[in-house]
Scaffold this motif. Structure first.
Motif, mmCIF file in Angstrom:
data_model
loop_
_atom_site.group_PDB
_atom_site.id
_atom_site.type_symbol
_atom_site.label_atom_id
_atom_site.label_comp_id
_atom_site.label_asym_id
_atom_site.label_seq_id
_atom_site.Cartn_x
_atom_site.Cartn_y
_atom_site.Cartn_z
ATOM 1 N N THR A 1 0.719 -1.286 -0.060
ATOM 2 C CA THR A 1 -0.083 -0.214 -0.035
ATOM 3 C C THR A 1 0.862 1.401 0.151
ATOM 4 O O THR A 1 0.379 2.358 -0.211
ATOM 5 C CB THR A 1 -0.917 0.062 1.380
ATOM 6 N N ILE B 1 1.746 2.709 2.423
ATOM 7 C CA ILE B 1 1.271 3.441 3.719
ATOM 8 C C ILE B 1 2.306 2.962 4.788
ATOM 9 O O ILE B 1 2.429 1.881 5.313
ATOM 10 C CB ILE B 1 -0.036 3.257 4.092
ATOM 11 N N ASN C 1 1.306 9.903 5.058
ATOM 12 C CA ASN C 1 0.568 8.949 4.105
ATOM 13 C C ASN C 1 -0.189 9.197 3.257
ATOM 14 O O ASN C 1 -0.937 8.490 2.352
ATOM 15 C CB ASN C 1 -0.053 8.048 5.027
ATOM 16 N N SER C 2 -0.395 10.699 3.079
ATOM 17 C CA SER C 2 -1.566 11.187 2.144
ATOM 18 C C SER C 2 -1.311 10.871 0.755
ATOM 19 O O SER C 2 -2.196 10.781 -0.043
ATOM 20 C CB SER C 2 -1.670 12.583 2.328
ATOM 21 N N ARG D 1 -1.989 7.141 -0.068
ATOM 22 C CA ARG D 1 -3.775 7.011 -0.036
ATOM 23 C C ARG D 1 -4.187 7.499 -1.242
ATOM 24 O O ARG D 1 -5.050 7.024 -1.910
ATOM 25 C CB ARG D 1 -4.146 7.621 1.165
ATOM 26 N N LYS D 2 -3.759 8.676 -1.800
ATOM 27 C CA LYS D 2 -3.948 9.137 -2.842
ATOM 28 C C LYS D 2 -3.856 8.473 -4.159
ATOM 29 O O LYS D 2 -4.339 8.319 -4.997
ATOM 30 C CB LYS D 2 -3.618 10.797 -3.167
ATOM 31 N N GLU E 1 -6.208 5.837 -4.863
ATOM 32 C CA GLU E 1 -7.396 6.148 -5.164
ATOM 33 C C GLU E 1 -7.332 6.243 -6.650
ATOM 34 O O GLU E 1 -8.296 5.915 -7.315
ATOM 35 C CB GLU E 1 -7.813 7.569 -4.475
#
Length: 340
Positions: A294, A296, A329-330, A333-334, A337
């Protein structure tokens, strides 16, 4: 008529591709230099993001410079000769104490996948870590994350850092040569070299940080190590570039999660394989669970790193570090998406 329809269709497809490319954010800095602390298995997301063309898909021309350890890669960043580093998350904490603000934008692993072991010549003489007093221990480079791991392992065994001699040997061919030639008595190393040396009888493990049980025994839980980080100033100045890097890394991690060992071996540059493809594939399998899927960074893992460093470094233990400022972590995460 058919030719006209075909031409119109091709034009529409071409236009759709152009619109898609224009719609994607253009990186502020298309040419990006990344200093890599290692070319081992735990750095596969970076290596394969380049080999699979994922950086190019993001509008980036990425140059990877491989160093013999995290300390040297960090020096390149602080010296201004590289834009970002593929290195240990722990560097963001050690530098925070010195007033240097570094930010991890994507995790490459959830655990370090190191093996810490002794040379063949010491089998029978060294039965536990405490028996290493006065001996020479190989790490990627002095001041690197492997050096910090050794310090912690020594601390847990009741030894001080100065009770051993630290020798920088890298994590590739140099490490193999050093342990086989008798230059060092013990070594901490990642795959594929760890598997090559253990399989060949050149390294007998004292601590193993590839499995969940092994990490729990050494650190108390999984310990995130290899990550992609940059200075806070670079991240804030180049958010589209950083996002593009994160997109490519997370996409590569997803590819790795589904790939067979043979597919990985066939994609990795031949010079990174070190010995032979069969052992590289086995090394990948041994360390596979550690590779992030991920990007993350687990906040609990970040705290584990802080706790480990604090155990043997009073400067870090007493420092007021806002751990949440050492990773963001943004971006990962993006990436999750936008990647389909």
């Amino acid at each position: 008529m058919k030719r006209m329809l075909k031409s119109a269709l091709c034009a529409a497809i071409a236009m759709a591709g152009t619109v898609s490319a224009i719609a994607k954010d253009t990186p502020e800095k298309p040419a990006v230099h990344i200093a890599a602390a290692s070319i081992g298995v735990t750095y596969l997301p970076l290596i394969l993001a380049k080999e699979l063309g994922y950086f190019k898909d993001e509008g980036l021309d990425v140059t990877i410079a491989a160093f013999s350890g995290g300390a040297k890669a960090l020096q390149a960043l602080l010296g201004g000769s590289t834009d970002m580093v593929a290195g240990a998350y722990s560097n963001t904490l050690t530098m925070a104490v010195k007033g240097q603000k570094l930010v991890t934008i994507a995790a490459q692993v959830n655990c370090p996948a190191w093996v810490f072991g002794i040379a063949k010549k010491n089998v029978g003489k060294v039965n536990a870590v405490k028996d290493l007093k006065g001996m020479r221990v190989g790490v990627s480079s002095p001041g690197s994350s492997t050096h910090m791991a050794v310090n912690y392992i020594l601390h847990k065994a009741g030894l001080k850092a100065e009770d051993v001699s630290i020798i920088g040997v890298g994590q590739a061919a140099g490490a193999v040569a050093a342990i086989r030639s008798g230059q060092i008595d013990a070594l901490v190393v990642n795959d594929p070299v760890a598997t090559i040396l253990v399989e060949g009888g050149d390294l007998t493990p004292l601590a193993e940080m590839r499995t969940e049980a092994g990490n729990k025994l050494v650190f108390g839980s999984d310990y995130p190590e290899s990550s992609i980080y940059g200075t806070k100033a670079f991240v804030e100045k180049n958010p589209k570039t950083v996002q593009a890097v994160a997109n490519a890394i997370v996409r590569a991690e997803r590819w790795i999660a589904k790939a067979t060992p043979q597919q990985v071996v066939d994609t990795v540059p031949a010079e990174y394989v070190v010995d032979d493809k069969g052992l590289y594939a086995k090394g990948f399998e041994n360390s596979r669970r550690c590779i992030s899927q991920t990007g993350i960074l687990d906040p609990a893992g970040a705290q584990t790193v802080r706790d480990v460093l604090s155990a043997f470094d009073p400067e870090i233990g007493s420092a007021k570090i806002d751990i949440t400022e050492t990773y963001d972590n943004s971006f990962a995460r993006k990436a999750a998406e936008t990647i389909r």
